[in-house]
Design a protein around this motif. Structure first.
Motif, PDB file in Angstrom:
ATOM      1  N   TYR A  81       0.819  -1.209   0.000  1.00  0.00           N
ATOM      2  CA  TYR A  81       0.000   0.000   0.000  1.00  0.00           C
ATOM      3  C   TYR A  81       0.857   1.265   0.000  1.00  0.00           C
ATOM      4  N   SER A  82       1.913   1.310   0.825  1.00  0.00           N
ATOM      5  CA  SER A  82       2.739   2.520   0.938  1.00  0.00           C
ATOM      6  C   SER A  82       3.401   2.856  -0.392  1.00  0.00           C
ATOM      7  N   ILE A 113      -9.402  -0.649  -9.229  1.00  0.00           N
ATOM      8  CA  ILE A 113     -10.821  -0.325  -9.031  1.00  0.00           C
ATOM      9  C   ILE A 113     -11.619  -1.590  -8.710  1.00  0.00           C
ATOM     10  N   HIS A 114     -11.203  -2.721  -9.281  1.00  0.00           N
ATOM     11  CA  HIS A 114     -11.900  -3.991  -9.043  1.00  0.00           C
ATOM     12  C   HIS A 114     -11.248  -4.821  -7.942  1.00  0.00           C
ATOM     13  N   ASP A 115     -10.281  -4.221  -7.233  1.00  0.00           N
ATOM     14  CA  ASP A 115      -9.593  -4.938  -6.146  1.00  0.00           C
ATOM     15  C   ASP A 115     -10.557  -5.165  -4.978  1.00  0.00           C
ATOM     16  N   THR A 116     -10.307  -6.212  -4.226  1.00  0.00           N
ATOM     17  CA  THR A 116     -11.134  -6.495  -3.045  1.00  0.00           C
ATOM     18  C   THR A 116     -10.717  -5.640  -1.844  1.00  0.00           C
ATOM     19  N   ASN A 117      -9.521  -5.057  -1.919  1.00  0.00           N
ATOM     20  CA  ASN A 117      -9.034  -4.177  -0.848  1.00  0.00           C
ATOM     21  C   ASN A 117      -9.549  -2.761  -1.106  1.00  0.00           C
ATOM     22  N   ALA A 124      -7.127   4.345  -6.368  1.00  0.00           N
ATOM     23  CA  ALA A 124      -7.378   4.420  -7.810  1.00  0.00           C
ATOM     24  C   ALA A 124      -8.431   5.487  -8.135  1.00  0.00           C
ATOM     25  N   LEU A 125      -9.495   5.542  -7.353  1.00  0.00           N
ATOM     26  CA  LEU A 125     -10.548   6.532  -7.599  1.00  0.00           C
ATOM     27  C   LEU A 125     -10.031   7.956  -7.379  1.00  0.00           C
ATOM     28  N   ASN A 126      -9.200   8.127  -6.362  1.00  0.00           N
ATOM     29  CA  ASN A 126      -8.597   9.447  -6.140  1.00  0.00           C
ATOM     30  C   ASN A 126      -7.739   9.856  -7.327  1.00  0.00           C
ATOM     31  N   ALA A 127      -6.955   8.913  -7.830  1.00  0.00           N
ATOM     32  CA  ALA A 127      -6.068   9.207  -8.955  1.00  0.00           C
ATOM     33  C   ALA A 127      -6.866   9.523 -10.218  1.00  0.00           C
ATOM     34  N   VAL A 128      -7.951   8.787 -10.447  1.00  0.00           N
ATOM     35  CA  VAL A 128      -8.806   9.061 -11.607  1.00  0.00           C
ATOM     36  C   VAL A 128      -9.321  10.493 -11.545  1.00  0.00           C
ATOM     37  N   SER A 129      -9.774  10.918 -10.381  1.00  0.00           N
ATOM     38  CA  SER A 129     -10.305  12.279 -10.223  1.00  0.00           C
ATOM     39  C   SER A 129      -9.232  13.334 -10.425  1.00  0.00           C
ATOM     40  N   ASN A 130      -8.023  13.048  -9.959  1.00  0.00           N
ATOM     41  CA  ASN A 130      -6.944  14.035 -10.057  1.00  0.00           C
ATOM     42  C   ASN A 130      -6.360  14.121 -11.465  1.00  0.00           C
ATOM     43  N   ILE A 131      -6.170  12.988 -12.113  1.00  0.00           N
ATOM     44  CA  ILE A 131      -5.556  12.987 -13.451  1.00  0.00           C
ATOM     45  C   ILE A 131      -6.607  13.334 -14.510  1.00  0.00           C
ATOM     46  N   ALA A 153     -19.916  -3.218  -2.456  1.00  0.00           N
ATOM     47  CA  ALA A 153     -18.998  -2.103  -2.198  1.00  0.00           C
ATOM     48  C   ALA A 153     -19.398  -1.379  -0.924  1.00  0.00           C
ATOM     49  N   SER A 154     -18.410  -0.896  -0.188  1.00  0.00           N
ATOM     50  CA  SER A 154     -18.687  -0.184   1.067  1.00  0.00           C
ATOM     51  C   SER A 154     -19.251   1.207   0.771  1.00  0.00           C
TER      52      SER A 154
END
Length: 456
Positions: A81-82, A113-117, A124-131, A153-154
């Motif tokens: 993760y780090s 985006i399809h990861d279980t973690n 990934a969602l943060n990066a999509v929004s930023n890029i 999904a949570s």
């Protein structure tokens, strides 16, 4: 994330530099060292992360970083993760839209985006929004929609997915094919989690702006959700803000409803009217705390704007006029400003101006308010509320005030006087007298439009 000693030392060295030349020399030395390290086949994840962090820091200082992008992509593909976090951070800051490694980044995003973690999904969602490139919008929109609609999904991920879609929709509306999935998103306005509803409300509002016909059924969901908040008092305790339940959600839903016509269903129309009446009734009592007042009045002004927009009940609008009369005498500048602005909007739609005319003296007095924005809104309101019976009084007051008015207001005031005089003149002599006095008072602040009207 544990501190990286090499990064800490590098930042400390840069801060010790006494001149820009010393800093540039230290940066160039570090860039050369990083180039050499990246060529080593035995470079481990920790060091790769450390060197990429140094590149990010140098980029933030304004130095050109033309390499290290591949290493950042390698970090994105890491299972730690780090390392993945630093990789996405670097890509978000350094990636250009036409980068040749863009497809590798998109592939990594889709996988995460399809990861279980859910932490990887969140990155990934943060990066999509930023890029937010066109390629990302075209390729990943359906994957993000799937996360929003996923039953497993949570709530945390659903909220991020909705806001991510909002960002893509605003940036590349033609690339996301919103009409294909908008209908499936709208029911989430009734989601049990208020946080999800709040995020989806922002998304649906953006959809309604672009596709009002395809999102019309959102009105019924918004009305029923408002009923649960305002009338049924169904909300978690953590969403109460100074005794006001979920004020941000109420405001968003009221604003969303302004994009649609009045409900055709008598049941829904009656329900919406009862909601607006309840909001107005609650606002009759003056809140004791500033935060409660701000939240409560924000909801009220949106409710009034909705009532005006839908023209749902003239009796309700008269009640709003009385309530706004109290606001325009408030000691709070912001409340006075909003009261005058909303009353001007109301005056353009209400059938009878008699209620608003009872506050004419207060409104004229607001032309002398110490805040120029309040004076401007008072001018707009006088213009909106003017009719044949009040034209002479209002025009006379505006001419008298023009002598002491700000230079920034004089041209607008002159134009409004000219329009009102021309529109409501019942005597030719009065019209000529007003126009001659206007020329005398306005002088150089007479706009071309006013001269054109006088000549006509």
């Amino acid at each position: 994330m544990a501190p990286m000693k090499g990064l800490t030392v590098f930042i400390a060295d840069l801060r010790k530099c006494r001149s820009h030349e010393d800093e540039e020399k230290r940066v160039n030395k570090e860039l050369a060292n990083i180039r050499t390290k990246f060529k080593e086949p035995s470079l481990n994840g920790y060091n790769r992360k450390k060197y990429v962090c140094k590149l990010v820091y140098m980029a933030l200082l304004g130095y050109e970083v033309s390499f290290g992008h591949r290493e950042a992509v390698d970090l994105v593909n890491s299972t730690k993760y780090s390392e993945k976090q630093i990789g996405y951070l670097a890509i978000s800051l350094l990636m250009e839209e036409d980068a040749d490694y863009g497809r590798m980044v998109v592939a990594a995003m889709r996988r995460d985006i399809h990861d279980t973690n859910e932490f990887n999904v969140s990155l990934a969602l943060n990066a999509v929004s930023n890029i937010c490139t066109r390629e990302i919008a075209e390729v990943l929109t359906q994957d993000i929609v799937a996360q929003l609609l996923s039953p497993v999904a949570s709530m945390f991920i659903k909220k991020k997915a909705a806001l991510c879609l909002l960002r893509l929709l605003r940036r590349f509306p033609e690339a996301v094919n919103a009409q294909q999935w908008a209908a499936r998103v709208i029911p989430y306005l009734g989601h049990r989690d208020i946080g999800v509803t709040l995020s989806v409300a922002s998304l649906v509002t953006a959809l309604a702006q672009q596709f009002p016909d395809d999102t019309r059924k959102a009105a019924s969901f918004a009305v029923r959700r408002l009923k649960s908040l305002v009338i049924d008092n169904e909300y978690p305790a953590e969403y109460i803000y100074y005794k006001v339940p979920a004020p941000w959600l109420q405001i968003k839903l009221l604003r969303l409803l302004q994009y649609f016509p009045a409900p055709e269903s008598p049941e829904l129309r009656s329900l919406l009217l009862s909601i607006l009446r309840h909001i107005i009734d609650v606002s009759q009592d003056t809140p004791r705390e500033l935060q409660q007042m701000n939240a409560q009045y924000s909801i009220l002004f949106e409710a009034i704007n909705l009532g005006i927009q839908l023209d749902i009940d003239q009796g309700l609008m008269q009640e709003c006029a009385v309530l706004l009369g109290r606001f325009i005498t408030s000691r709070e500048i912001n409340v006075r400003y909003l009261g005058l602005e909303t009353m001007a909007h109301l005056a353009a739609y209400i059938d009878s101006l008699d209620t608003i005319k009872t506050y004419q003296g207060v409104i004229i007095q607001s032309l002398r308010d110490r805040d120029v924005s309040v004076r401007r809104r008072a001018l707009d309101l006088l213009y909106s509320m003017c009719d044949v019976s009040s034209a002479k009084t209002i025009v006379s007051e505006l001419l008298r005030h023009m002598v002491v008015a700000d230079f920034t207001l004089r041209e607008e005031m002159a134009l409004k006087v000219a329009i009102l005089t021309e529109k409501y003149a019942t005597e030719y002599s009065w019209y000529v007298d007003v126009m001659m006095r206007l020329v005398s008072l306005a002088g150089d602040h007479m706009g071309d439009e006013v001269w054109h009207r006088i000549v006509q």
